[in-house]
Design a protein around this motif. Structure first.
Motif, PDB file in Angstrom:
ATOM      1  N   ARG A 144      -9.782  -0.931  -4.815  1.00 21.58           N
ATOM      2  CA  ARG A 144      -8.398  -0.964  -4.315  1.00 21.58           C
ATOM      3  C   ARG A 144      -7.911   0.416  -3.880  1.00 21.58           C
TER       4      ARG A 144
ATOM      5  N   GLN B 162      -5.510   6.686  -1.129  1.00 23.64           N
ATOM      6  CA  GLN B 162      -5.041   5.474  -0.465  1.00 23.64           C
ATOM      7  C   GLN B 162      -5.043   4.350  -1.478  1.00 23.64           C
ATOM      8  N   MET B 163      -3.892   3.769  -1.717  1.00 20.37           N
ATOM      9  CA  MET B 163      -3.751   2.737  -2.733  1.00 20.37           C
ATOM     10  C   MET B 163      -3.375   1.423  -2.049  1.00 20.37           C
ATOM     11  N   ASP B 164      -4.250   0.468  -2.108  1.00 20.54           N
ATOM     12  CA  ASP B 164      -4.035  -0.850  -1.512  1.00 20.54           C
ATOM     13  C   ASP B 164      -3.979  -1.916  -2.599  1.00 20.54           C
ATOM     14  N   SER B 165      -3.471  -3.073  -2.228  1.00 18.11           N
ATOM     15  CA  SER B 165      -3.383  -4.203  -3.169  1.00 18.11           C
ATOM     16  C   SER B 165      -2.726  -3.768  -4.471  1.00 18.11           C
ATOM     17  N   LEU B 166      -1.631  -3.071  -4.348  1.00 14.00           N
ATOM     18  CA  LEU B 166      -0.967  -2.540  -5.533  1.00 14.00           C
ATOM     19  C   LEU B 166      -0.426  -3.646  -6.422  1.00 14.00           C
TER      20      LEU B 166
ATOM     21  N   ARG C 271       0.055   5.773   0.291  1.00  9.76           N
ATOM     22  CA  ARG C 271      -0.923   6.845   0.416  1.00  9.76           C
ATOM     23  C   ARG C 271      -0.337   8.115  -0.168  1.00  9.76           C
TER      24      ARG C 271
ATOM     25  N   SER D 190       0.834  -1.208   0.000  1.00 11.62           N
ATOM     26  CA  SER D 190       0.000   0.000   0.000  1.00 11.62           C
ATOM     27  C   SER D 190       0.858   1.244   0.000  1.00 11.62           C
TER      28      SER D 190
END
Length: 121
Positions: A67, A82-86, A19, A17
């Motif tokens: 995501r 917010q960037m998850d599971s990139l 941000r 992740s």
């Protein structure tokens, strides 16, 4: 005029992740939306997400929905992503944008200098 300064980019492994943040200054009251675009090497710019001030309505490209999460601070001068599971395909330069009406159109009025996101497999 509105100035936009991004921060928070970096390198991360797939599944991780990051941000991003974008601080707006100047005539921010003239803008109604803020958002994020990205551009990968050799590819065209791609709209990622937008948020409408006041109502806090959010919009996402299909490639990141579920995501990525866009949000605004209470002053509505800083937008976050917010960037998850990139994924490796998320690797790109990420740009913050602001506009009077549409942040997903071809040419948002204001754009920052960008922050690099690199995702390794």
């Amino acid at each position: 005029q509105v100035q936009l300064v991004e921060s928070g980019g970096g390198s991360v492994q797939a599944g991780g992740s990051l941000r991003l943040a974008c601080a707006a200054s100047g005539d921010t009251e003239t803008t109604n939306c803020m958002g994020w675009w990205r551009q990968a090497p050799g590819k065209e710019s791609e709209w990622m997400s937008s948020i409408i001030k006041g109502l806090r309505l959010t919009y996402y490209a299909g490639s990141v929905e579920g995501r990525f999460t866009i949000s605004l601070d209470s002053a509505e001068k800083t937008v976050f992503l917010q960037m998850d599971s990139l994924k490796p395909e998320d690797t790109a330069m990420y740009y913050c944008v602001a506009d009077v009406s549409s942040c997903s159109g071809a040419s948002p009025r204001y754009r920052g200098q960008g922050t690099q996101v690199t995702v390794s497999s």
